[in-house]
Each structure stands twice: as C-alpha cells, then as structure tokens.
Design a protein around this motif. Structure first.
Motif, PDB file in Angstrom:
ATOM      1  N   ALA A 209       0.819  -1.201   0.000  1.00 23.71           N
ATOM      2  CA  ALA A 209       0.000   0.000   0.000  1.00 23.71           C
ATOM      3  C   ALA A 209       0.861   1.262   0.000  1.00 23.71           C
ATOM      4  O   ALA A 209       1.964   1.294   0.561  1.00 23.71           O
ATOM      5  N   ASN A 237       5.790   0.147  -3.211  1.00 27.79           N
ATOM      6  CA  ASN A 237       4.567   0.928  -3.154  1.00 27.79           C
ATOM      7  C   ASN A 237       4.616   1.910  -4.329  1.00 27.79           C
ATOM      8  O   ASN A 237       5.572   1.908  -5.122  1.00 27.79           O
ATOM      9  N   GLU A 262      -2.582   1.774  -7.642  1.00 31.29           N
ATOM     10  CA  GLU A 262      -2.670   0.781  -6.575  1.00 31.29           C
ATOM     11  C   GLU A 262      -4.077   0.181  -6.551  1.00 31.29           C
ATOM     12  O   GLU A 262      -5.062   0.906  -6.562  1.00 31.29           O
ATOM     13  N   GLU A 263      -4.152  -1.137  -6.532  1.00 35.47           N
ATOM     14  CA  GLU A 263      -5.439  -1.822  -6.499  1.00 35.47           C
ATOM     15  C   GLU A 263      -5.495  -2.721  -5.265  1.00 35.47           C
ATOM     16  O   GLU A 263      -4.635  -3.590  -5.086  1.00 35.47           O
ATOM     17  N   GLU A 264      -6.493  -2.510  -4.453  1.00 35.96           N
ATOM     18  CA  GLU A 264      -6.712  -3.366  -3.294  1.00 35.96           C
ATOM     19  C   GLU A 264      -7.798  -4.377  -3.648  1.00 35.96           C
ATOM     20  O   GLU A 264      -8.991  -4.060  -3.619  1.00 35.96           O
ATOM     21  N   TYR A 270      -3.330 -12.778  -2.259  1.00 37.51           N
ATOM     22  CA  TYR A 270      -3.133 -12.769  -0.811  1.00 37.51           C
ATOM     23  C   TYR A 270      -2.687 -14.129  -0.279  1.00 37.51           C
ATOM     24  O   TYR A 270      -2.152 -14.221   0.820  1.00 37.51           O
ATOM     25  N   GLU A 276      -1.568  -7.775   5.256  1.00 37.92           N
ATOM     26  CA  GLU A 276      -2.713  -6.877   5.105  1.00 37.92           C
ATOM     27  C   GLU A 276      -2.438  -5.748   4.126  1.00 37.92           C
ATOM     28  O   GLU A 276      -3.354  -5.209   3.506  1.00 37.92           O
ATOM     29  N   GLU A 277      -1.183  -5.358   3.990  1.00 38.02           N
ATOM     30  CA  GLU A 277      -0.855  -4.218   3.142  1.00 38.02           C
ATOM     31  C   GLU A 277      -0.598  -4.607   1.682  1.00 38.02           C
ATOM     32  O   GLU A 277      -0.210  -3.764   0.878  1.00 38.02           O
ATOM     33  N   HIS A 278      -0.829  -5.869   1.335  1.00 33.66           N
ATOM     34  CA  HIS A 278      -0.627  -6.286  -0.054  1.00 33.66           C
ATOM     35  C   HIS A 278      -1.553  -5.516  -0.995  1.00 33.66           C
ATOM     36  O   HIS A 278      -2.733  -5.332  -0.727  1.00 33.66           O
ATOM     37  N   ARG A 279      -0.984  -5.068  -2.112  1.00 34.13           N
ATOM     38  CA  ARG A 279      -1.745  -4.439  -3.177  1.00 34.13           C
ATOM     39  C   ARG A 279      -1.211  -4.938  -4.524  1.00 34.13           C
ATOM     40  O   ARG A 279      -0.096  -5.437  -4.617  1.00 34.13           O
TER      41      ARG A 279
END
Length: 288
Positions: A209, A237, A262-264, A270, A276-279
């Motif tokens: 992220a 990032n 950036e795409e969540e 995952y 948790e901060e993976h994008r």
C-alpha cells in the motif's frame, strides 16, 4: 525432488475457479476447446505445468486470467500493432502466454508478438493450453531464456530485438527480483525499446500500500528452489516504484512518465503475499 512440487502450499487450488467469460471465449474461439470442456482443459494443463513450474500463478490458476486487455491503453496497442505502426510486442516473463493469444485473437499479426520465460516447460504448457504449437513455435514466437543474460549466445540476443520494440509487457515479472536486479531488468528492457519518445512498458505486479514501506519479501514454498535459485521478491509501493524509474532515467539519460495505480483486491494474490498491506500495482511507463 518431490518437495519441489508440494501441493500443500496455500496457493495450490484443487478445483478450478470460475473462468472469466473473456478467457473462456478465447479458449473456445482461438484454441477450439469445446465449451463444456474448458474447465477440465484448464485443470489438466495446470496439473502438467505444476510439475515444471510450481509457482503461485500456476497453482492458483492465475495463468487463466487476462491482464493486458484490462488496461485502457490496450486498444492503442492493438490498433498500432494491427496497422504496422508498431512492429514488435515482446512479453517478458510471459508464463503460459495468455495475453499474447488474446492479442492474436484480436487481430494482431502473430509475427509481431514474442514471448519469453525462463522455463521451457511453461511455454510448452501454454502451447498445450491454446493448441497452437505449430503456429507459435518455440525458438520463433516463444523463447526460453534468461532475460537478464545479454551474452551473444542467449537466444533472445540471437532474435535481434534490441532497439526494435515500441511496447513491452511485463506482468508479474519485476517483483520476482530484489531491488538491484529490478534496476538491471529495467535497463535491459530499455535496450529493446526504440530510441524515441512514446515507447512504453505496461504491466502489473505485487506490491504494498502507498505509505507502507517498500520491502524485501522472502520467496515462499517450492518456488524459490526451482533451478537452485535463491532469491527474494522486492515489493514496491507507488512512490518507490516511481523512484525506481527515476533511477533508471538517471542511469540511462532518459526521462519517463510513470503512471502507477494501486489496487486493493482481495484475490488469490493474498495467498502468496500474505499481509494486510498487499496491493496490486498496475503501471504504464512511457518515455518522455
């Protein structure tokens, strides 16, 4: 040796996830797979590919998803390749080459597309998936090669690509390397591109992220053992990815417009990038 192909890793799926309609259509219309056989065909190819490349994109069926055609710039790429305004499109780290087949199905001449990956078994699995080994043979349309090897004996060097390319696709590629090697890879990409404004590199990769620190990520499971290569992934990032291209420009005397998004998305990524901060980072990098 058997541990290389361990199926107990989280990113190995037993069942095929639902296939995107565009990919389903590609397999039916381009590869000639019967409509009701698509899922079974994908599963059979994955099981073979896992025996040569136990990677997350294989185990989780990410190879059965299309990336390039989701980019707004896709229409421009297709139009320029179809018209001959752009002559060559290589994809580095192409895996099974699904985006290449999509280009061809959309009218791009097969003589314009080139795919390369380190493992010949991945490229052969792609030929089986799309049933086109005769139309797109190894050594002509696809090259099993170390992209970072610039020696005269490398098959990519023999293909004489340097300075001939208008657009390069690099999805799930740069994040496979540590930061210094990413810089080397970017410089190598530049040697293929024409020396003019507007040439571009497009792709998607794992990242973190914005505001989170870019970081080294240990290679997990059997993937890091293939070929005896021990390495780490470096996850960017948005800011650090732009900084990478600033460094590329300074080192090569070039300037680059870096568009990175950036795409969540809570998807199969995952299962490998376990944080948790993976994008996902989607990018279009074009020369100024």
């Amino acid at each position: 040796m058997e541990s290389l192909f361990d199926q107990s890793v989280p990113w190995y799926f037993v069942d095929v996830p639902p296939t995107n309609p565009t990919m389903h259509k590609l397999l039916v219309e381009y590869a000639g797979v019967n409509d009701e056989e698509v899922q079974r065909h994908i599963a059979n190819i994955r099981n073979k590919a896992w025996r040569v490349a136990p990677f997350p994109c294989v185990g989780s069926f990410l190879f059965a998803e299309l990336v390039l055609s989701t980019f707004p710039v896709y229409r421009e790429i297709v139009a320029n390749l179809k018209s001959g305004a752009w002559a060559r499109y290589p994809e580095v780290g192409c895996g099974l080459g699904q985006d290449i087949r999509k280009l061809i199905h959309d009218g791009v001449p097969k003589t314009s597309v080139i795919g390369t990956d380190l493992l010949p078994g991945l490229l052969e699995s792609g030929q089986e998936l799309f049933r086109d080994a005769d139309a797109l043979p190894l050594g002509q349309s696809f090259f099993a090669a170390d992209f970072l090897d610039t020696s005269d004996e490398n098959v990519l060097s023999k293909a004489v690509l340097d300075g001939t390319v208008d657009v390069i696709h690099a999805t799930m590629f740069l994040h496979c390397f540590d930061r210094p090697t990413q810089l080397r890879a970017c410089k190598r990409i530049l040697t293929l591109l024409k020396n003019r404004p507007g040439v571009m590199i497009v792709g998607k990769q794992g990242g973190v992220a914005k505001g989170a620190g870019a970081r080294e990520h240990p290679v997990k499971g059997p993937m890091g053992q293939v070929g005896g290569v021990v390495r780490t992934n470096f996850l960017h990032n948005v800011d650090s990815f732009k900084a990478l291209w600033d460094e590329v420009g300074q080192a090569t005397g070039t300037r680059w417009n870096v568009q990175v998004q950036e795409e969540e998305i809570m998807d199969r990524g995952y299962l490998y990038f376990d944080e948790e901060e993976h994008r996902w980072l989607s990018f279009v990098v074009s020369r100024l």
